[in-house]
Motif scaffolding. Structure first.
Motif, short mmCIF file in Angstrom:
data_model
loop_
_atom_site.label_atom_id
_atom_site.label_comp_id
_atom_site.label_asym_id
_atom_site.label_seq_id
_atom_site.Cartn_x
_atom_site.Cartn_y
_atom_site.Cartn_z
N PHE A 41 0.83 -1.21 0.00
CA PHE A 41 0.00 0.00 0.00
C PHE A 41 0.87 1.26 0.00
O PHE A 41 0.58 2.22 -0.72
CB PHE A 41 -0.93 0.02 1.21
N THR A 42 1.91 1.25 0.79
CA THR A 42 2.80 2.41 0.85
C THR A 42 3.49 2.64 -0.49
O THR A 42 3.57 3.78 -0.97
CB THR A 42 3.84 2.22 1.96
N LEU A 43 3.97 1.59 -1.11
CA LEU A 43 4.63 1.71 -2.41
C LEU A 43 3.66 2.25 -3.46
O LEU A 43 4.01 3.13 -4.25
CB LEU A 43 5.20 0.37 -2.86
N ALA A 44 2.44 1.74 -3.47
CA ALA A 44 1.44 2.21 -4.44
C ALA A 44 1.15 3.69 -4.23
O ALA A 44 1.00 4.45 -5.19
CB ALA A 44 0.16 1.39 -4.32
N LYS A 45 1.06 4.14 -2.98
CA LYS A 45 0.79 5.54 -2.68
C LYS A 45 1.96 6.42 -3.12
O LYS A 45 1.76 7.48 -3.70
CB LYS A 45 0.54 5.74 -1.20
N VAL A 46 3.19 5.97 -2.88
CA VAL A 46 4.36 6.75 -3.28
C VAL A 46 4.43 6.88 -4.81
O VAL A 46 4.71 7.96 -5.33
CB VAL A 46 5.65 6.09 -2.73
N ILE A 47 4.17 5.81 -5.51
CA ILE A 47 4.19 5.86 -6.97
C ILE A 47 3.10 6.79 -7.49
O ILE A 47 3.32 7.61 -8.38
CB ILE A 47 4.03 4.44 -7.56
N ARG A 48 1.89 6.70 -6.90
CA ARG A 48 0.79 7.58 -7.31
C ARG A 48 1.13 9.04 -7.04
O ARG A 48 0.90 9.90 -7.89
CB ARG A 48 -0.49 7.20 -6.56
N ARG A 52 4.08 10.41 -6.84
CA ARG A 52 5.14 10.84 -7.77
C ARG A 52 4.55 11.13 -9.15
O ARG A 52 4.91 12.12 -9.79
CB ARG A 52 6.23 9.78 -7.87
N GLN A 53 3.64 10.29 -9.61
CA GLN A 53 3.01 10.52 -10.90
C GLN A 53 2.14 11.78 -10.87
O GLN A 53 2.12 12.54 -11.84
CB GLN A 53 2.18 9.32 -11.32
N ASP A 54 1.41 11.98 -9.78
CA ASP A 54 0.59 13.19 -9.67
C ASP A 54 1.45 14.45 -9.63
O ASP A 54 1.08 15.48 -10.19
CB ASP A 54 -0.28 13.13 -8.40
N GLY A 55 2.61 14.37 -8.99
CA GLY A 55 3.50 15.52 -8.93
C GLY A 55 4.14 15.84 -10.27
O GLY A 55 4.42 17.00 -10.58
N ALA A 56 4.36 14.83 -11.08
CA ALA A 56 4.99 15.04 -12.38
C ALA A 56 4.00 15.53 -13.43
O ALA A 56 4.40 16.13 -14.42
CB ALA A 56 5.63 13.75 -12.86
N ARG A 57 2.73 15.30 -13.20
CA ARG A 57 1.70 15.71 -14.15
C ARG A 57 1.47 17.21 -14.05
O ARG A 57 1.42 17.77 -12.97
CB ARG A 57 0.40 14.97 -13.85
N ALA A 58 1.33 17.84 -15.20
CA ALA A 58 1.06 19.27 -15.22
C ALA A 58 -0.32 19.53 -14.64
O ALA A 58 -1.26 18.77 -14.86
CB ALA A 58 1.13 19.80 -16.65
N ALA A 59 -0.45 20.59 -13.91
CA ALA A 59 -1.73 20.93 -13.29
C ALA A 59 -2.73 21.30 -14.37
O ALA A 59 -2.40 21.95 -15.36
CB ALA A 59 -1.55 22.09 -12.31
N TYR A 60 -3.95 20.89 -14.19
CA TYR A 60 -5.02 21.17 -15.15
C TYR A 60 -5.51 22.59 -14.92
O TYR A 60 -5.93 22.95 -13.84
CB TYR A 60 -6.17 20.18 -14.98
N ASN A 61 -5.43 23.41 -15.96
CA ASN A 61 -5.87 24.79 -15.87
C ASN A 61 -6.73 25.08 -17.10
O ASN A 61 -6.20 25.28 -18.20
CB ASN A 61 -4.68 25.73 -15.83
N PRO A 62 -8.06 25.11 -16.94
CA PRO A 62 -8.92 25.28 -18.12
C PRO A 62 -8.82 26.67 -18.75
O PRO A 62 -9.19 26.85 -19.90
CB PRO A 62 -10.32 25.04 -17.56
N PHE A 63 -8.31 27.65 -18.03
CA PHE A 63 -8.23 29.03 -18.55
C PHE A 63 -6.80 29.39 -18.97
O PHE A 63 -6.48 30.56 -19.10
CB PHE A 63 -8.73 30.01 -17.50
N GLU A 64 -5.97 28.40 -19.20
CA GLU A 64 -4.57 28.65 -19.52
C GLU A 64 -4.39 29.45 -20.80
O GLU A 64 -3.53 30.31 -20.89
CB GLU A 64 -3.84 27.31 -19.63
N LYS A 65 -5.19 29.19 -21.82
CA LYS A 65 -5.01 29.84 -23.12
C LYS A 65 -5.85 31.09 -23.28
O LYS A 65 -5.89 31.66 -24.34
CB LYS A 65 -5.30 28.85 -24.21
N LEU A 66 -6.52 31.53 -22.24
CA LEU A 66 -7.36 32.73 -22.37
C LEU A 66 -6.57 33.98 -22.20
O LEU A 66 -5.70 34.24 -21.57
CB LEU A 66 -8.50 32.69 -21.36
#
Length: 81
Positions: free
Chosen positions: A58-65, A67-81
């Protein structure tokens, strides 16, 4: 209007299948250890080892998740406005 989070969501069926699979695996392992023809201390050692393996998984799965969430760019729907 609904807000899309930009993250894929698991279905309820997938979640249920994962929980059922985990439950069956833990139950089968517990029954196998209980029915094992060995001394009580051997069965206790195996039970503790299984619990340690489950918690570390469980700990390993949480750490991997995380890390992946941290590497993903934040979703910003108004980025191109």
């Amino acid at each position: 209007m609904s807000e899309a989070s930009g993250r894929p969501q698991n279905t309820a069926a997938f979640y249920g299948q994962a929980v059922a699979s985990f439950s069956v695996a833990i139950a089968a392992t517990a029954i196998g250890i209980f029915k094992l023809h060995a001394d009580a201390w051997v069965r206790a050692f195996l039970a503790i080892a299984v619990l340690y393996l489950v918690t570390s998984s469980f700990t390993l799965a949480k750490v991997i998740r995380d890390r992946q969430d941290g590497a993903r760019a934040a979703y910003n729907p108004f980025e191109k406005l």
